[in-house]
Design an enzyme around this catalytic site. Sequence first.
Site, PDB file in Angstrom:
ATOM      1  CB  THR A 104      -0.917  -0.003   1.232  1.00  0.00           C
ATOM      2  OG1 THR A 104      -1.754  -1.152   1.176  1.00  0.00           O
ATOM      3  CG2 THR A 104      -1.785   1.239   1.285  1.00  0.00           C
ATOM      4  N   GLY A 131       2.317  -2.902   8.438  1.00  0.00           N
ATOM      5  CA  GLY A 131       2.572  -3.176   9.848  1.00  0.00           C
ATOM      6  C   GLY A 131       4.009  -3.621  10.067  1.00  0.00           C
ATOM      7  CD  GLU A 165      -3.343  -7.493   3.195  1.00  0.00           C
ATOM      8  OE1 GLU A 165      -3.110  -7.866   2.027  1.00  0.00           O
ATOM      9  OE2 GLU A 165      -2.539  -6.803   3.855  1.00  0.00           O
TER      10      GLU A 165
END
Length: 636
Positions: free
Chosen positions: A114, A153, A396
């Site tokens: 992303t 993350g 996702e």
Amino acid sequence: MGFTILLATSPEALVLNDPEFQHEDLNFLSRSQRYEVAIRKSALMVMKLREYGIADPDEIYWFKRMCLGSCVEPLGLHFSMFTNALQNQCTVTQQDKWLPLTYGLQIIGTYAQTEMGHGTHLRGLETTATYDPATQEFILNSPTVTSIKWWPGGLGKTSNYAIVLAQLYTQGQCKGLHAFIVPIRQMGTHEPLPGITVGDIGPKFGYDEMDNGYLKMDNFRIPRENMLMKYAKVEPDGTYVKPLSDKLTYGTMVFIRSLIVGDSARSLCRACTIAIRYSSVRHQSELTPGEPEPQILDYQTQQYKLFPLLATAYAFHCVGAYMKKTYHRITGDINQGNLRELPELHALSAGLKAFTSWTANAGIEECRMACGGHGYSRCSGLPDIYVTFTPSCTYEGENTVMMLQTARFLVKSYTQVSSGQLVSGMVSYLNDLSGQRIQPQQVAARPTAVLINDPASLVEAYKLRASRLVEAAAKNLQAELTRRKSQEDSWNRTSVDLVRASEAHCHYVVVKLFTAQLSEINDAAVHAVMSNLCLLYALYGISKHTGDFLQAGILTNAQVTQVYQRVKELLAAIRPNAVALVDAFDFHDNHLGSVLGRYDGNIYENMFEWAKKSPLNKTEVHESFHKHLKPMQAKL
């Protein structure tokens, strides 16, 4: 004694009796402190995994859950997407190089897909990897501010490597999105490498323990061998060798979407456990004047809020298990060169990820509100469950886009059936459409076939609803195409219908899988309870979408009235077993992280003790009184 035996005799003992895993309540810590606790627990967990010799993936998963409880794990993407990508998209030579370092956590990785300006629309990603044949290196660049990797993350402070998704340029041509293994911090010192700008993106709605990060690359060079080359590759001279199928590189995303279905089930199970246990302890108002205050779980309205969610949690548990099994089976087929089922796996994982996460997300909030004012307290555990789970609706793959991906597969399948071909798998019901070209006057004869107390008959009802909505969406799309010619514009103008069709398809799949699970239950008493849950899930779904079932002529008005009545009867039937059904999820109090959902029901004393631990209570008089309030009082 081996770990498996220990685990069988004392599932939580290894962790719960270990003082190293004890820590202060996260609710009373700063974000930096919460991150440090999560890192400490993750590091300790890895050491314990080695100490106990735990190697089985399922055992690792459950041990991790026991170690971390409800804590978010900064190493989560290392163990899931990073490792999975290396296992499934590297050549054998690459695996021999990278996997030992990954398993030994010399390399701590994340998955950087992303960007600040693009998420789900992968073709819009702007990061570039340009091949230089003179040095046999890829040059990675973040050419715009919107191309900065944003959100992964573990990227901010934890990881020293990332799998970076970038547009591949070689011999002057863009070959689309590919994955690259990129070092971002110096091993040993953990300092960012030259050409790398990396950090934490700041506080979020939740996920305080997670260092979601940003990554900017300026002419950063990596060896040619750092491209994941199992399917596509670049030769030393820059020649591009394309993969057998473009979808093969989507394996990691499919894997994670399959996991999210299981996470939807687990998060909803936790929320239901808290709300139903609390509702059995909380007494309020009067059902009968002069009588003691009843448990709020005895109110039909409370049952109507919670029991359909309990049924949904069990349904999603079945779907999660199915998705995991299907992913592993089809991945095995792909490794053998059989790609036949890959399109359906991609469509099913996208649709069910969206369907289950949307439903669970709304359900967790419903559970919080069902706990009244105390549900708003962080001590209930419900706010943390919500803010930790809710990003799954957008990460996702943003859910609406996921539903439209599923719709694309459904429309394609419908078109195949219309041209005389047969389709297989979960969309095989579309094969029946050619035999259902019934006239309006015949519709009235159909509904009598639906038996509202028979789960198998309800599966057929959901199947008919899905086929009708898929057909309607496909016909509306065709009508728009005839009028407008532009495929993109026509798709956009039909997208609401297409999402409805995908939701109906996914709803059918869930009802079908839950019903199929009943045949696996041999104990008669358990079968009876689970049948009631399955019926409640299916009938409650009908009651919320009666328009679809009436408009398609699947049910009559009289049957819809029966459905409403039967739902209320099932609430009463489930009530005696409701607490046992959530106890069966077997969440330890440490994992549940809730004062309201405590197994022993001792809520009020523990709520008072929890409140006294607030940092604001460390002094009887807060310093702000002397600094601000007292001077104000003196002047007024």
